[in-house]
Scaffold this motif. Structure first.
Motif, PDB file in Angstrom:
ATOM      1  N   GLY A 160      37.425  42.342 106.225  1.00 42.90           N
ATOM      2  CA  GLY A 160      37.972  41.172 105.278  1.00 42.90           C
ATOM      3  C   GLY A 160      38.190  41.891 103.888  1.00 42.90           C
ATOM      4  O   GLY A 160      38.111  41.993 102.796  1.00 42.90           O
ATOM      5  N   GLU A 161      37.480  42.851 104.114  1.00 38.02           N
ATOM      6  CA  GLU A 161      37.314  44.242 102.689  1.00 38.02           C
ATOM      7  C   GLU A 161      38.836  44.384 102.069  1.00 38.02           C
ATOM      8  O   GLU A 161      39.950  45.199 103.212  1.00 38.02           O
ATOM      9  CB  GLU A 161      36.835  45.191 102.864  1.00 38.02           C
ATOM     10  N   LYS A 162      39.595  43.584 101.102  1.00 34.52           N
ATOM     11  CA  LYS A 162      40.784  44.047 100.607  1.00 34.52           C
ATOM     12  C   LYS A 162      40.525  45.616  99.653  1.00 34.52           C
ATOM     13  O   LYS A 162      40.405  46.721 100.606  1.00 34.52           O
ATOM     14  CB  LYS A 162      40.654  42.972  99.373  1.00 34.52           C
ATOM     15  N   TRP A 163      41.146  45.828  98.479  1.00 34.97           N
ATOM     16  CA  TRP A 163      41.001  46.650  97.758  1.00 34.97           C
ATOM     17  C   TRP A 163      39.306  47.575  98.145  1.00 34.97           C
ATOM     18  O   TRP A 163      38.302  47.436  98.151  1.00 34.97           O
ATOM     19  CB  TRP A 163      40.733  47.010  96.458  1.00 34.97           C
ATOM     20  N   VAL A 164      39.908  49.346  98.416  1.00 34.27           N
ATOM     21  CA  VAL A 164      38.458  49.919  99.011  1.00 34.27           C
ATOM     22  C   VAL A 164      38.216  51.266  98.215  1.00 34.27           C
ATOM     23  O   VAL A 164      39.728  51.495  97.065  1.00 34.27           O
ATOM     24  CB  VAL A 164      38.045  50.727 100.556  1.00 34.27           C
ATOM     25  N   MET A 165      37.237  51.385  96.746  1.00 35.82           N
ATOM     26  CA  MET A 165      37.552  52.392  96.083  1.00 35.82           C
ATOM     27  C   MET A 165      37.094  53.763  96.894  1.00 35.82           C
ATOM     28  O   MET A 165      36.542  54.284  97.757  1.00 35.82           O
ATOM     29  CB  MET A 165      35.710  52.533  95.641  1.00 35.82           C
ATOM     30  N   MET A 166      38.110  54.672  96.078  1.00 34.14           N
ATOM     31  CA  MET A 166      38.063  55.797  96.529  1.00 34.14           C
ATOM     32  C   MET A 166      36.864  56.831  95.572  1.00 34.14           C
ATOM     33  O   MET A 166      36.643  56.985  94.595  1.00 34.14           O
ATOM     34  CB  MET A 166      39.971  56.840  95.987  1.00 34.14           C
ATOM     35  N   GLU A 167      36.675  58.332  96.496  1.00 33.73           N
ATOM     36  CA  GLU A 167      35.892  59.182  96.217  1.00 33.73           C
ATOM     37  C   GLU A 167      36.205  59.889  95.043  1.00 33.73           C
ATOM     38  O   GLU A 167      37.670  60.918  95.620  1.00 33.73           O
ATOM     39  CB  GLU A 167      35.136  59.032  97.460  1.00 33.73           C
ATOM     40  N   GLN A 168      36.609  60.875  94.387  1.00 33.33           N
ATOM     41  CA  GLN A 168      37.026  61.203  93.771  1.00 33.33           C
ATOM     42  C   GLN A 168      36.521  62.758  93.569  1.00 33.33           C
ATOM     43  O   GLN A 168      35.453  62.960  93.503  1.00 33.33           O
ATOM     44  CB  GLN A 168      36.610  61.422  91.622  1.00 33.33           C
ATOM     45  N   ILE A 169      37.328  63.541  94.237  1.00 32.31           N
ATOM     46  CA  ILE A 169      37.334  65.152  95.017  1.00 32.31           C
ATOM     47  C   ILE A 169      37.705  65.899  93.842  1.00 32.31           C
ATOM     48  O   ILE A 169      36.919  67.203  94.100  1.00 32.31           O
ATOM     49  CB  ILE A 169      37.614  65.310  96.338  1.00 32.31           C
TER      50      ILE A 169
END
Length: 111
Positions: A99-108
């Motif tokens: 049910g999660e929509k937008w997910v945080m991306m990790e800055q690399i």
């Protein structure tokens, strides 16, 4: 003080007609929805698409928090209608919670 930036990802239902409809909705976002975004402290919101994958960049001011935005959205009937409509086109990205929509991306990397 510089703005904070977040990068988020989401997938669309992999159907060309639905993707076209989703893009059309985003060409006609109402002023009420835009105001709900800026009122939450979001100063920049850009969404990019490749295939059915979406990538969003948000820049926010010091008043922004995800918790505050969630609360404001929950209390705004227009945002609730918009979110319900958008969920028709969206699907959780692999690896996200149910049910999660937008997910945080990790800055690399940063230059």
């Amino acid at each position: 003080m510089s703005n904070k930036r977040y990068a988020l990802a989401l997938d669309l239902v992999d159907d060309p007609t639905m993707i076209a409809e989703y893009e059309d909705h985003h060409r006609r976002v109402s002023n009420e929805i835009k105001k709900s975004i800026t009122d939450a402290g979001i100063t920049v919101m850009d969404i990019y698409r490749f295939g059915n994958r979406l990538f969003m960049i948000m820049e926010v001011d010091e008043t922004f928090s995800f918790e505050r935005k969630d609360q404001m959205d929950a209390e705004n009937p227009a945002v609730q209608v918009w979110e319900q409509l958008m969920w028709k086109y969206q699907q959780s990205i692999p690896g996200s919670k149910p049910g999660e929509k937008w997910v945080m991306m990790e800055q690399i990397f940063e230059l």
